[in-house]
Design a protein around this motif. Sequence first.
Motif, short mmCIF file in Angstrom:
data_model
loop_
_atom_site.label_atom_id
_atom_site.label_comp_id
_atom_site.label_asym_id
_atom_site.label_seq_id
_atom_site.Cartn_x
_atom_site.Cartn_y
_atom_site.Cartn_z
N THR A 23 0.85 -1.17 0.00
CA THR A 23 0.00 0.00 0.00
C THR A 23 0.89 1.23 0.00
N GLU A 26 2.61 0.23 -4.06
CA GLU A 26 2.20 -1.02 -4.69
C GLU A 26 2.65 -1.13 -6.13
N LYS A 54 5.10 -12.22 2.73
CA LYS A 54 4.20 -11.09 2.57
C LYS A 54 3.98 -10.75 1.10
N LYS A 58 0.58 -12.87 -1.00
CA LYS A 58 -0.49 -11.88 -1.02
C LYS A 58 -1.52 -12.27 -2.07
N THR A 199 0.10 -9.54 10.48
CA THR A 199 -0.86 -8.45 10.30
C THR A 199 -1.53 -8.59 8.94
N TRP A 201 -3.38 -7.83 5.53
CA TRP A 201 -3.53 -6.62 4.74
C TRP A 201 -5.01 -6.31 4.62
N GLU A 202 -5.31 -5.11 4.18
CA GLU A 202 -6.67 -4.59 4.23
C GLU A 202 -7.68 -5.45 3.48
N ASP A 203 -7.33 -5.93 2.30
CA ASP A 203 -8.30 -6.65 1.46
C ASP A 203 -8.09 -8.16 1.49
N GLN A 205 -9.41 -10.53 3.39
CA GLN A 205 -10.67 -11.25 3.50
C GLN A 205 -11.48 -11.16 2.21
N ASP A 206 -11.58 -9.97 1.63
CA ASP A 206 -12.34 -9.81 0.39
C ASP A 206 -11.73 -10.63 -0.74
N SER A 207 -10.41 -10.66 -0.82
CA SER A 207 -9.74 -11.43 -1.87
C SER A 207 -9.93 -12.92 -1.66
#
Length: 222
Positions: A23, A26, A54, A58, A199, A201-203, A205-207
């Motif tokens: 992020t 990227e 990481k 990803k 930790t 990353w933000e997406d 779960q969505d991915s």
Amino acid sequence: MAEKETKKNNKVVKKEKNAEGETGEEAATENLEFAELGPFETITGQRMPSAFFKFQFKNVEYSSGRHKTFLCYSVEKQGTECERSEGYVEDEHAGTHAESAFFTDIFTECDGSLSYSIIWYVSSSPCAVCAAKIAEYLSSSPNVELTIFMARLFMWEEAESHQGLRQLQAAGCRLRIMKAPEYNYCWNTYVDNEGEAFTPWEDLQDSSVFYEEKLHEILQQA
């Protein structure tokens, strides 16, 4: 071998050290050039550098810059006693794929009188050629059970990749998409994390949901 692996890991970490913070940077990370790091070869070990995990694991939709497959494995052999081994394999797609290397370098002996439970956590699903080979192996080895957790689906829009995944399922392989619990487990088991907690990353779960839906669609196709 350990010294050779360490030197190679250090060399690649310098190239991938920015992978931890995709992020913000990227675009730069996605366009990493790996050509100058060659020649590539199959590497095995117990714990990989955190930057590798990481970046390579990803679960982005398109894996730009990720020219390798990382395969974390757990093998449980059951007979009169239960034995367990674990580690990881990394490859370069131009050479031997990690899936093939697992059977040639890691799981080299299969006793028909014993049962084996194998779990893989892979950065991307097997290509069509590897899938066919794995399916053939499983079909001829009923005492071997394989479960594959996948961070991404390799070339998920291609028909031959669909066929490969369905071949694996037909041969009894359990196919799953990695979610937060699997990422956390791999981080603690296969990564040299230096005590750092995983930790998400933000997406993430969505991915995971995206790939899970795609996998379901593919496996349900006639």
